[in-house]
Design a protein around this motif. Sequence first.
Motif, PDB file in Angstrom:
ATOM      1  N   GLN A 217       0.845  -1.207   0.000  1.00 66.62           N
ATOM      2  CA  GLN A 217       0.000   0.000   0.000  1.00 66.62           C
ATOM      3  C   GLN A 217       0.872   1.246   0.000  1.00 66.62           C
ATOM      4  OE1 GLN A 217      -2.960   0.184   3.169  1.00 66.62           O
ATOM      5  NE2 GLN A 217      -3.492  -1.944   2.731  1.00 66.62           N
ATOM      6  N   HIS A 220       2.107   2.089  -3.197  1.00 70.54           N
ATOM      7  CA  HIS A 220       1.047   2.582  -4.087  1.00 70.54           C
ATOM      8  C   HIS A 220       0.823   1.646  -5.263  1.00 70.54           C
ATOM      9  CE1 HIS A 220      -1.040   5.663  -6.714  1.00 70.54           C
ATOM     10  NE2 HIS A 220      -1.737   5.653  -5.605  1.00 70.54           N
ATOM     11  N   ASP A 222      -1.984  -1.728  -6.462  1.00 71.34           N
ATOM     12  CA  ASP A 222      -3.228  -2.421  -6.109  1.00 71.34           C
ATOM     13  C   ASP A 222      -2.879  -3.841  -5.697  1.00 71.34           C
ATOM     14  OD1 ASP A 222      -4.994  -0.318  -6.588  1.00 71.34           O
ATOM     15  OD2 ASP A 222      -4.973  -0.720  -8.743  1.00 71.34           O
TER      16      ASP A 222
END
Length: 410
Positions: A217, A220, A222
């Motif tokens: 996360q 950055h 998914d």
Amino acid sequence: MSDCCSAPGLLPFEQALANMLAQVSPVTETLTLAIDQALHYVLAQDIASPLNVPPHDNSAMDGYAFALGSFTANKILTLVGRSMAGAPFQGVCQAGECIRIMTGAKMPDCCDSVEMQENVSADGEQITFLQDKSFGCHVRNAGEDIQLGQQVLQLGKKLTAVDIGVLASLGVAEVKVYRKLKVALIATGDELKLPGQTLRVGDIYESNSFVLAAMLQKLHVDVIDFGIIEDDFSAIKSAFISADEQADAVISSGGVSVGDADYTKTVLDELGEIAFWKIAMKPGKPFAFGKLANSLFFGLPGNPVSALVTFHQLALVALTKMQNAQPLKRTHLTVKCSTDLRKSPGRMDFQRGVLAINSQGENIVSSTGAQGSGILSSLAKANCYIILPSEQGKVAAGEMVTVQLFDQFL
Ligand code: AMP
Ligand code: MG
């Protein structure tokens, strides 16, 4: 091949990293985003300033603008107009005249200097300057922050909150960025249970996917979380096939050190070109890397410290390249070690340390204690790695060592 820095059969850490990076192709697809949606995306264009910032000479103070050359011997000037932020003075002033001006207001073309209002006495239109002035005082010049055409942000910059503000200050409303990566996570092991579930005898809680998902996360990307996959050939195979179809990179933990119930290797041999490395690093010797049909594959060791350190030191570097982002910069310091460190030559150690400043103001590092590859709390206590080169033996308290400060991911 072995040299002074590697034990026979082990791949030196730097070599493993270089081999891996050589196989990483950065994403090429881009999208255009409004700047308030672009935080943490990687810029796919250089940004040159379309204007001077500030765009015009302006006042740094609330006060009075004047031309120094027209300053009178008695230091009294006549007020003939106002320049406010957003409402500049339109006229022209003559020798002996001054303009009321507010912070940020455009400097009248006829003026070159500003006096702050605290240093004048105003009597109607008659303004008495109480101090001598110098040319250009309290004036912020056009372009003193950023000049027209100046390169401000470079392709590959991962946009920070400040960068978003800089883009806004340039009047840039949209930017071209690289698309986010999709990364699949797979935890393997019959002994693993999710937090919240009840442990049977012999079970442990799954932690690798949680720490990896949190770090991803921060990177950055998914995350596609496949959860826990049991040690079963067809379950592992279908999870890997599905992960490969959906993701740019697949990361598994566990099953790369060859034990009885480790089907990962057999499955991966069928599905792709995966190398099973024994890296000369500690923690994290067993590590698998290669290509599946569509994605890159990283097979991390199961032990929580090994999984985390190999992810941080190897996979994260590769994913950063895949994102098109500028390489991660990590900070190294040479400092005195206050504790003895156990180490045998043959592997590069990433021991966990606490860097602090002692009473003499020196940087000093101490070990977090037991360094077992299952002891995740050793990482939680630490704020740096103590990096000991392969050929190094044990360290006595008082010797100098290299530390790498933890970055934003840990
Ligand atoms: P393996 O490589 O599968 O033999 O696992 C090595 C060690 O790491 C074993 O003690 C496993 O129980 C442990 N382990 C494997 N996967 C995980 C996980 N996802 N979370 C926590 N521990 C794990
Ligand atoms: Mg296992």
